[in-house]
Design a protein around this motif. Structure first.
Motif, PDB file in Angstrom:
ATOM      1  N   LYS A  94      -6.950  -1.221   2.433  1.00 53.98           N
ATOM      2  CA  LYS A  94      -6.620  -2.642   2.364  1.00 53.98           C
ATOM      3  C   LYS A  94      -7.217  -3.467   3.506  1.00 53.98           C
ATOM      4  CE  LYS A  94      -3.733  -1.857  -1.102  1.00 53.98           C
ATOM      5  NZ  LYS A  94      -3.965  -2.352  -2.477  1.00 53.98           N
ATOM      6  N   LEU A 295       0.308  -8.080   3.964  1.00 59.31           N
ATOM      7  CA  LEU A 295       0.563  -7.644   2.593  1.00 59.31           C
ATOM      8  C   LEU A 295       1.612  -8.527   1.920  1.00 59.31           C
ATOM      9  CD1 LEU A 295       0.555  -3.775   3.110  1.00 59.31           C
ATOM     10  CD2 LEU A 295      -1.129  -5.106   1.816  1.00 59.31           C
ATOM     11  N   SER A 296       2.610  -8.936   2.686  1.00 56.15           N
ATOM     12  CA  SER A 296       3.683  -9.760   2.112  1.00 56.15           C
ATOM     13  C   SER A 296       3.161 -11.104   1.615  1.00 56.15           C
ATOM     14  CB  SER A 296       4.798  -9.972   3.142  1.00 56.15           C
ATOM     15  OG  SER A 296       4.401 -10.877   4.160  1.00 56.15           O
ATOM     16  N   ASN A 298       0.632 -11.505  -0.065  1.00 55.66           N
ATOM     17  CA  ASN A 298       0.206 -11.246  -1.442  1.00 55.66           C
ATOM     18  C   ASN A 298       1.330 -10.614  -2.252  1.00 55.66           C
ATOM     19  OD1 ASN A 298      -2.536 -12.164  -1.246  1.00 55.66           O
ATOM     20  ND2 ASN A 298      -2.980 -10.349  -0.022  1.00 55.66           N
ATOM     21  N   VAL A 300       3.201  -8.094  -1.626  1.00 55.15           N
ATOM     22  CA  VAL A 300       3.226  -6.625  -1.590  1.00 55.15           C
ATOM     23  C   VAL A 300       4.164  -6.214  -0.479  1.00 55.15           C
ATOM     24  CG1 VAL A 300       1.886  -4.522  -1.230  1.00 55.15           C
ATOM     25  CG2 VAL A 300       0.878  -6.434  -2.481  1.00 55.15           C
ATOM     26  N   TYR A 301       5.183  -5.435  -0.822  1.00 52.84           N
ATOM     27  CA  TYR A 301       6.211  -5.065   0.142  1.00 52.84           C
ATOM     28  C   TYR A 301       6.327  -3.548   0.224  1.00 52.84           C
ATOM     29  CZ  TYR A 301       7.264  -9.984  -0.573  1.00 52.84           C
ATOM     30  OH  TYR A 301       7.154 -11.338  -0.660  1.00 52.84           O
ATOM     31  N   ASP A 304       6.738  -1.678  -2.900  1.00 46.61           N
ATOM     32  CA  ASP A 304       5.516  -1.581  -3.707  1.00 46.61           C
ATOM     33  C   ASP A 304       4.600  -0.474  -3.170  1.00 46.61           C
ATOM     34  OD1 ASP A 304       6.082  -3.976  -5.374  1.00 46.61           O
ATOM     35  OD2 ASP A 304       5.913  -5.000  -3.448  1.00 46.61           O
ATOM     36  N   GLU A 308       3.460   2.900  -5.206  1.00 45.81           N
ATOM     37  CA  GLU A 308       2.072   3.322  -5.387  1.00 45.81           C
ATOM     38  C   GLU A 308       1.837   4.734  -4.851  1.00 45.81           C
ATOM     39  OE1 GLU A 308      -2.435   1.959  -4.010  1.00 45.81           O
ATOM     40  OE2 GLU A 308      -0.869   0.443  -4.282  1.00 45.81           O
ATOM     41  N   SER A 328      10.978  -6.127  -4.006  1.00 41.41           N
ATOM     42  CA  SER A 328       9.587  -6.586  -4.055  1.00 41.41           C
ATOM     43  C   SER A 328       9.477  -8.069  -4.359  1.00 41.41           C
ATOM     44  CB  SER A 328       8.809  -5.786  -5.105  1.00 41.41           C
ATOM     45  OG  SER A 328       9.417  -5.942  -6.369  1.00 41.41           O
TER      46      SER A 328
END
Length: 350
Positions: A94, A295-296, A298, A300-301, A304, A308, A328
Motif C-alpha cells: 500500500k 488507510l482510514s 479511504n 480501510v480500517y 478490513d 483481507e 469498518s
C-alpha cells in the motif's frame, strides 16, 4: 495451546491434531473439525484454507532473556513474528515505506558500535526522544507483542533484507525502551552470528547502555558524588530507568563500588528495582499510526485488514500497539494512545 488442549476442545485425539498441522497434505480434517478448531483458536475459518504462512526459523530470532523462555513461549513469539511479516507485506503493498539503513557492525565492540551508529545517524551525544520513531526512520519495522507472548521481553530478526523488532508493552516504558535499544544492537552486531548464547545478550546490553547514555553526555551532566534522589531527577534526560543509569555510571567508573552498592540498595527500597515510580510516557509507533490514518481516509480500517489477511482483529490490533476500531464503517480510528496526523499518500519518515 498444546496439541492435547486443542484436541480436548475439538473432540479429537492429540495425535490427529499433530498430524493435521505437520502433514496437511496427507491428513485433512473434516469441515466439522475445522469449525471446532476455528472456534477453539478464535481464528477465522478461512485462515486455515489459505496458503501456508512463511516460516520463521527459531535459529534466526534474537530473543531477550532467552534462558528463561519455555518452548511454548518461543513458539508464541515466533507466531507473532510470522503475523508481523504478513502485516508488513500488506503495508508494503500500500505504501512506500522507509528502506533499511542498518549497517553491519559484526565483530566491533558494543561501545564502539554505539559511537559508530550515532555518527552514522548524526545523533551526536544528544538524548533520543523517541527510539521507536528513530528505528522506523531507518527502515526497522517495530511491532508490539500480542497477549499470548507477554512473557517475552522483546525479540528481533531479519527477513527478506528487512529488520524487525517486537516489543513487550507490558513492561515499564523505560524497560521497553532499553529492550528496543538492545534489539537494535542485535540487528547491528549479530545479523550473521551463529552464536545465540549469553555472550551476545551481554553485548546487546552493553550497546543499549552506551547508545542511550553516551559517555560524553554522562560526564558533563552527572556529578561524581550523586544521591539516589539525584539519579531519579537526572535519569529523565536520557529517558532510562534509575537502575540502568546507575549501572551505566558504574561501568564508566563514575561511581566507586561502595557508592554503587549503596545506590542500588536505596533505589530498591524506593521501588526502583522492578518498577519506575516516576516514569516517562510510553513510546509508540508513529509509522504504524500514520499508515492506519492514511488507510482510514479511504475507509480501510483494522477490521478490513483482518478480513483481507484472514486473521482475528484482536491479533492484528495487539501487534499494532493496540490501535483498534469499532467497525469498518467508523468515521475515525479509535486508539488507546495519543495520536498525530499525517497526510501523504506515499508515506516516508523524515
Amino acid at each position: 495451546m498444546t496439541y492435547k488442549s486443542l484436541a480436548d476442545h475439538c473432540g479429537i485425539s492429540s495425535k490427529m491434531a499433530s498430524l493435521y498441522e505437520k502433514f496437511p497434505d496427507d491428513y485433512q480434517p473434516t469441515e466439522t473439525t475445522v469449525d471446532k478448531i476455528s472456534s477453539a483458536l478464535a481464528f477465522p475459518k478461512d485462515f486455515f484454507y489459505q496458503d501456508s504462512i512463511e516460516e520463521l526459523e527459531f535459529e534466526t530470532v534474537a530473543f531477550r532473556s532467552l534462558k528463561t523462555l519455555r518452548a511454548a513461549q518461543k513458539n508464541a513469539a515466533t507466531g507473532a513474528g510470522r503475523i508481523g511479516i504478513l502485516l508488513n507485506d500488506y503495508f508494503e503493498r500500500k505504501f512506500n515505506l522507509p528502506h533499511s539503513n542498518i549497517p553491519d557492525y559484526g565483530g566491533f565492540p558494543p561501545e564502539e558500535v554505539a559511537l559508530l551508529i550515532r555518527a552514522e545517524w548524526n545523533l551526536g551525544d544528544k538524548s533520543i526522544s523517541n527510539l521507536i520513531n528513530l528505528l522506523e526512520a531507518y527502515g526497522v519495522r517495530v511491532f508490539s507483542l500480542s497477549e499470548n507472548a507477554q512473557e517475552v521481553d522483546a525479540f528481533s530478526f531479519w527477513k527478506g533484507g528487512i529488520p524487525f523488532v517486537f516489543l513487550n508493552t507490558k513492561k515499564t516504558p523505560e524497560r521497553s525502551r532499553f529492550d528496543c535499544a538492545h534489539e537494535l544492537g542485535h540487528l547491528l552486531m549479530h545479523r550473521y552470528s551463529e552464536n545465540k548464547g549469553n555472550d551476545i545478550e551481554k553485548e546487546a546490553d552493553r550497546f543499549a547502555s552506551a547508545f542511550l547514555m553516551p559517555e560524553s553526555s554522562i560526564r558533563v551532566n552527572v556529578p561524581r558524588f550523586i544521591t539516589a534522589n539525584e539519579i531519579i531527577k537526572v535519569k529523565s534526560r536520557w529517558r532510562v530507568s534509575a537502575m540502568a543509569l546507575t549501572y551505566r555510571l558504574k561501568a564508566l567508573d563514575h561511581l566507586t563500588e561502595w557508592q554503587y552498592r549503596n545506590l542500588i540498595i536505596e533505589l530498591s527500597k524506593m521501588g526502583y528495582r522492578s518498577n519506575e515510580p516516576i516514569g516517562i510516557e510510553r513510546e509508540k509507533s508513529t509509522l504504524l499510526e500514520n499508515l492506519l490514518t492514511e488507510l482510514s481516509k479511504n475507509r480501510v480500517y483494522i477490521v478490513d485488514i483482518a478480513r483481507e489477511l484472514r486473521l482475528p482483529v484482536d491479533e492484528i490490533s495487539s501487534l499494532l500497539f493496540k490501535f483498534s476500531v469499532v467497525s469498518s464503517s467508523s468515521a475515525t480510528i479509535k486508539k488507546t494512545q495519543n495520536t498525530a496526523s499525517f497526510s501523504k499518500p506515499q508515506l516516508y519518515i523524515v
